[in-house]
Design an enzyme around this catalytic site. Structure first.
Site, PDB file in Angstrom:
ATOM      1  N   TRP A 130      22.047  41.490  43.447  1.00  7.61           N
ATOM      2  CA  TRP A 130      21.684  41.891  42.091  1.00  7.61           C
ATOM      3  C   TRP A 130      20.875  43.183  42.169  1.00  7.61           C
ATOM      4  O   TRP A 130      19.925  43.293  42.956  1.00  7.61           O
ATOM      5  CB  TRP A 130      20.864  40.770  41.436  1.00  7.61           C
ATOM      6  CG  TRP A 130      20.399  41.066  40.047  1.00  7.61           C
ATOM      7  CD1 TRP A 130      21.127  41.544  39.014  1.00  7.61           C
ATOM      8  CD2 TRP A 130      19.066  40.878  39.541  1.00  7.61           C
ATOM      9  NE1 TRP A 130      20.353  41.672  37.889  1.00  7.61           N
ATOM     10  CE2 TRP A 130      19.084  41.267  38.183  1.00  7.61           C
ATOM     11  CE3 TRP A 130      17.881  40.409  40.091  1.00  7.61           C
ATOM     12  CZ2 TRP A 130      17.950  41.217  37.378  1.00  7.61           C
ATOM     13  CZ3 TRP A 130      16.745  40.347  39.295  1.00  7.61           C
ATOM     14  CH2 TRP A 130      16.782  40.752  37.949  1.00  7.61           C
ATOM     15  N   ASP A 212      16.857  32.610  45.205  1.00  8.54           N
ATOM     16  CA  ASP A 212      16.976  32.980  43.793  1.00  8.54           C
ATOM     17  C   ASP A 212      17.998  32.047  43.151  1.00  8.54           C
ATOM     18  O   ASP A 212      19.192  32.127  43.424  1.00  8.54           O
ATOM     19  CB  ASP A 212      17.422  34.443  43.671  1.00  8.54           C
ATOM     20  CG  ASP A 212      17.371  34.947  42.236  1.00  8.54           C
ATOM     21  OD1 ASP A 212      17.114  34.139  41.323  1.00  8.54           O
ATOM     22  OD2 ASP A 212      17.597  36.158  42.026  1.00  8.54           O
ATOM     23  N   LYS A 247      19.998  31.230  31.578  1.00 12.37           N
ATOM     24  CA  LYS A 247      21.438  31.017  31.507  1.00 12.37           C
ATOM     25  C   LYS A 247      21.780  29.589  31.124  1.00 12.37           C
ATOM     26  O   LYS A 247      22.533  29.354  30.172  1.00 12.37           O
ATOM     27  CB  LYS A 247      22.093  31.368  32.848  1.00 12.37           C
ATOM     28  CG  LYS A 247      22.168  32.861  33.142  1.00 12.37           C
ATOM     29  CD  LYS A 247      20.848  33.430  33.605  1.00 12.37           C
ATOM     30  CE  LYS A 247      20.936  34.904  33.929  1.00 12.37           C
ATOM     31  NZ  LYS A 247      19.633  35.472  34.332  1.00 12.37           N
TER      32      LYS A 247
END
Length: 398
Positions: A130, A212, A247
């Protein structure tokens, strides 16, 4: 005072989003933004979130500060989602968790903690990772190194090269950043056996894993997605975990995440947690309340929690079904390349294998917006645009 300053380039993904919004083409498709969308291109509010907010509206009696670590009762919610209920790490007190402003806030506090506590530590990230991972850690002074991950020739995983690099180049005290599931940006995940080998390497090399977990539930299931991560957590002495509720609860703008620290003993975890608290105080002082209150309200009510799991499953199934449709329709459109690897990837994102030149052609001639790397957000595909998307890719790829 500002005459000597030089402007910096903005985030390319943000620029891509703005370009999409300004494009008048009625056929335009946004495959860049990293949020879940339904078939109408809308990011919905989950029914369980609406129900929880109605409860809060009726019962909330104060807007006072929560404290540095957020709501005390939220700590258990974070830990149960990550590790499962009644995990030995939790019951022994070896894990402490704090509420943060989103997963990004968790990563920033982790960066401050690492910089303050491990002066010579280097952070190892996957190639690619990311985009904000590198920015967050370099900004506070942590050196960032890359390990091989994505194989552009096979659209798969370079695991042997990854292990060789980590064995040869890491040093004790380095931090190893791993994606728990639904790797962003590639969609290529580590398998369970990979996690077992990495656990051995972490212990042999004396590394600190930083996991993560931004997309729990969007791959194969809330528990299935974290099997490898949970194995590692059970078999290492220390770990940092950044997770996001943006999310899987669809509360992106409410900025709700968590940072957890696992220590070899409860005392070690509490000591590290105190330093994390100091970093929080020096950053944003105290986290926002609303998102965490919504999550806690849902997870503390068995009926709401069960309904939420069904909503997560519906989002996950839609994404996985879109992967199947995309591969089928690309083949039917006459593309020369086999895009079957898209079905094997997991989560919202996929490395499509399109070149920067092909990406630019799709953007400027067909109003199809994706990152220059060829990363696409699967959630941006819908039944209404998939035919146009596939036909356009076929024209560009040949």
């Amino acid at each position: 005072m500002f005459k000597h300053l030089n402007a910096v380039a903005g985030d390319p993904l943000i620029a891509l989003i703005m370009a999409y919004k300004q494009d008048p083409n009625p056929k335009k498709i946004d495959l860049g933004v990293g949020v879940y969308k339904d078939d109408n291109g809308h990011t919905p509010v989950l029914n369980t979130v609406k129900k929880a907010e109605a409860i809060l509206l009726e019962q909330q009696g104060s807007k006072s500060y929560l404290g540095i670590y957020g709501a005390a009762e939220f700590e258990g919610v974070i830990q149960n989602l990550l590790l499962g209920e009644n995990n030995d790490i939790t019951t022994s007190g070896r894990i402490r968790s704090t509420q943060t402003p989103g997963g990004t806030g968790a990563l920033r506090i982790a960066a401050d903690f690492i910089h303050a506590s491990f002066a010579d530590a280097r952070l190892w990230v996957s190639d690619p990772t990311w985009g904000n991972h590198t920015s967050i850690f370099e900004y506070v002074g942590v050196e960032v190194k890359e390990y091989p991950y994505y194989d552009r020739a096979t659209s798969g995983l370079r695991f042997d090269d990854m292990m060789a690099t980590l064995k040869a180049e890491t040093k004790p005290g380095d931090v190893l950043l791993l994606h728990a599931c639904c790797h962003n940006p590639t969609g290529v995940d580590l398998e369970f056996d990979h996690w077992k080998e990495l656990t051995e390497l972490v212990n042999e090399r004396g590394l600190l894993p930083l996991v993560d977990a931004a997309y729990q539930g969007f791959g194969d299931g809330l528990n299935k997605d974290l099997e490898g991560f949970r194995y590692m957590a059970d078999n290492v002495s220390d770990m940092l975990i950044a997770n996001s509720f943006s999310k899987n609860f669809g509360i992106y703008r409410d900025r709700c995440g968590g940072l957890s620290v696992i220590g070899e003993t409860a005392e070690d975890a509490n000591t590290a947690f105190s330093i994390i608290g100091q970093a929080i105080r020096a950053n944003y002082s105290m986290p926002p309340a609303h998102g965490a209150e919504v999550v806690y309200t849902i997870m503390s009510d068995p009926a709401l929690a069960a309904e939420w799991e069904l909503e997560v499953a519906a989002m996950r199934d839609r994404i996985n079904n879109l992967r199947e449709k995309l591969v089928t329709k690309l083949a039917a459109s006459g593309v020369s390349r086999d895009f079957g690897f898209i079905k094997k990837q997991r989560g919202m994102f996929s490395y499509s294998g399109l070149t920067p030149e092909q990406v630019h052609t799709l953007r400027y001639e067909y109003a199809i917006y994706m990152a220059d790397t060829g990363r696409i957000s699967i959630a941006g595909v819908s039944d209404t645009n998939i035919d146009y998307l596939c036909e356009s890719i076929a024209k560009v790829v040949g």
